[in-house]
Design a protein around this motif. Sequence first.
Motif, PDB file in Angstrom:
ATOM      1  N   THR A  91      84.718  10.004  75.099  1.00 39.32           N
ATOM      2  CA  THR A  91      85.932  10.060  74.291  1.00 39.32           C
ATOM      3  C   THR A  91      86.024  11.406  73.561  1.00 39.32           C
ATOM      4  O   THR A  91      85.103  11.803  72.848  1.00 39.32           O
ATOM      5  CB  THR A  91      85.957   8.924  73.266  1.00 39.32           C
ATOM      6  OG1 THR A  91      86.044   7.675  73.959  1.00 39.32           O
ATOM      7  CG2 THR A  91      87.152   9.052  72.323  1.00 39.32           C
ATOM      8  N   ALA A  92      87.137  12.106  73.769  1.00 40.65           N
ATOM      9  CA  ALA A  92      87.328  13.437  73.180  1.00 40.65           C
ATOM     10  C   ALA A  92      88.711  13.959  73.567  1.00 40.65           C
ATOM     11  O   ALA A  92      89.398  13.359  74.403  1.00 40.65           O
ATOM     12  CB  ALA A  92      86.271  14.406  73.694  1.00 40.65           C
ATOM     13  N   VAL A  93      89.078  15.064  72.958  1.00 35.62           N
ATOM     14  CA  VAL A  93      90.220  15.837  73.447  1.00 35.62           C
ATOM     15  C   VAL A  93      89.680  16.801  74.494  1.00 35.62           C
ATOM     16  O   VAL A  93      88.714  17.523  74.236  1.00 35.62           O
ATOM     17  CB  VAL A  93      90.916  16.603  72.306  1.00 35.62           C
ATOM     18  CG1 VAL A  93      92.057  17.450  72.869  1.00 35.62           C
ATOM     19  CG2 VAL A  93      91.438  15.631  71.256  1.00 35.62           C
ATOM     20  N   TYR A  94      90.292  16.795  75.664  1.00 33.86           N
ATOM     21  CA  TYR A  94      89.855  17.643  76.759  1.00 33.86           C
ATOM     22  C   TYR A  94      90.800  18.844  76.899  1.00 33.86           C
ATOM     23  O   TYR A  94      92.031  18.677  76.903  1.00 33.86           O
ATOM     24  CB  TYR A  94      89.827  16.838  78.060  1.00 33.86           C
ATOM     25  CG  TYR A  94      88.625  15.940  78.155  1.00 33.86           C
ATOM     26  CD1 TYR A  94      88.510  14.806  77.347  1.00 33.86           C
ATOM     27  CD2 TYR A  94      87.575  16.216  79.032  1.00 33.86           C
ATOM     28  CE1 TYR A  94      87.394  13.991  77.401  1.00 33.86           C
ATOM     29  CE2 TYR A  94      86.456  15.399  79.107  1.00 33.86           C
ATOM     30  CZ  TYR A  94      86.371  14.299  78.280  1.00 33.86           C
ATOM     31  OH  TYR A  94      85.253  13.483  78.337  1.00 33.86           O
ATOM     32  N   GLN A 120      94.167  13.874  75.130  1.00 31.29           N
ATOM     33  CA  GLN A 120      93.217  12.906  74.575  1.00 31.29           C
ATOM     34  C   GLN A 120      92.729  11.943  75.657  1.00 31.29           C
ATOM     35  O   GLN A 120      93.532  11.369  76.404  1.00 31.29           O
ATOM     36  CB  GLN A 120      93.882  12.107  73.449  1.00 31.29           C
ATOM     37  CG  GLN A 120      93.013  11.013  72.858  1.00 31.29           C
ATOM     38  CD  GLN A 120      91.855  11.555  72.039  1.00 31.29           C
ATOM     39  OE1 GLN A 120      92.042  12.454  71.216  1.00 31.29           O
ATOM     40  NE2 GLN A 120      90.665  11.017  72.252  1.00 31.29           N
ATOM     41  N   VAL A 121      91.425  11.752  75.694  1.00 31.44           N
ATOM     42  CA  VAL A 121      90.793  10.740  76.553  1.00 31.44           C
ATOM     43  C   VAL A 121      90.027   9.798  75.642  1.00 31.44           C
ATOM     44  O   VAL A 121      89.176  10.239  74.862  1.00 31.44           O
ATOM     45  CB  VAL A 121      89.850  11.379  77.579  1.00 31.44           C
ATOM     46  CG1 VAL A 121      89.057  10.299  78.308  1.00 31.44           C
ATOM     47  CG2 VAL A 121      90.637  12.228  78.567  1.00 31.44           C
ATOM     48  N   THR A 122      90.352   8.519  75.739  1.00 34.08           N
ATOM     49  CA  THR A 122      89.680   7.507  74.934  1.00 34.08           C
ATOM     50  C   THR A 122      89.099   6.452  75.857  1.00 34.08           C
ATOM     51  O   THR A 122      89.819   5.867  76.669  1.00 34.08           O
ATOM     52  CB  THR A 122      90.648   6.855  73.942  1.00 34.08           C
ATOM     53  OG1 THR A 122      91.231   7.868  73.108  1.00 34.08           O
ATOM     54  CG2 THR A 122      89.919   5.839  73.068  1.00 34.08           C
ATOM     55  N   VAL A 123      87.796   6.219  75.735  1.00 30.66           N
ATOM     56  CA  VAL A 123      87.098   5.243  76.567  1.00 30.66           C
ATOM     57  C   VAL A 123      86.627   4.108  75.661  1.00 30.66           C
ATOM     58  O   VAL A 123      85.831   4.323  74.748  1.00 30.66           O
ATOM     59  CB  VAL A 123      85.907   5.879  77.296  1.00 30.66           C
ATOM     60  CG1 VAL A 123      85.260   4.863  78.234  1.00 30.66           C
ATOM     61  CG2 VAL A 123      86.344   7.114  78.066  1.00 30.66           C
TER      62      VAL A 123
END
Length: 125
Positions: A91-94, A120-123
């Motif tokens: 989870t992070a901003v890529y 944004q990627v949220t797992v």
Amino acid sequence: QVQLVESGGGLVQAGGSLRLSCAASGRTFSSYSMGWFRQAPGKEREFVAAIAWSGGSTYYSDSVKGRFTISRNNAKNTVYLQMNSLKPEDTAVYYCAANFRPWVAGVEVTDFSSWGQGTQVTVSS
């Protein structure tokens, strides 16, 4: 000058997959290398993957090796990051970034000159 626009982020469950895209404009895309970085809240921006101008050489951080794949399509001026087996710690901003040399000479933030706005990627666990 290069403009970079990322897309493809979102919310996914652990174990799932996402594919990020980064569209470039402004310079001859096939003349320079590209990279992906990420930044989680409260942490420094970190290297994820990089690819040379032709796509013939790729580099990965240990934390994503074997799960993520970087690729590029020079005809479409686009670089991709296929992310499989995602974990909550992904989870992070890529961000995608351009290094105006054809080869990947370094994987530090300071080695890259132009940056996108991030996606944004949220797992979820």
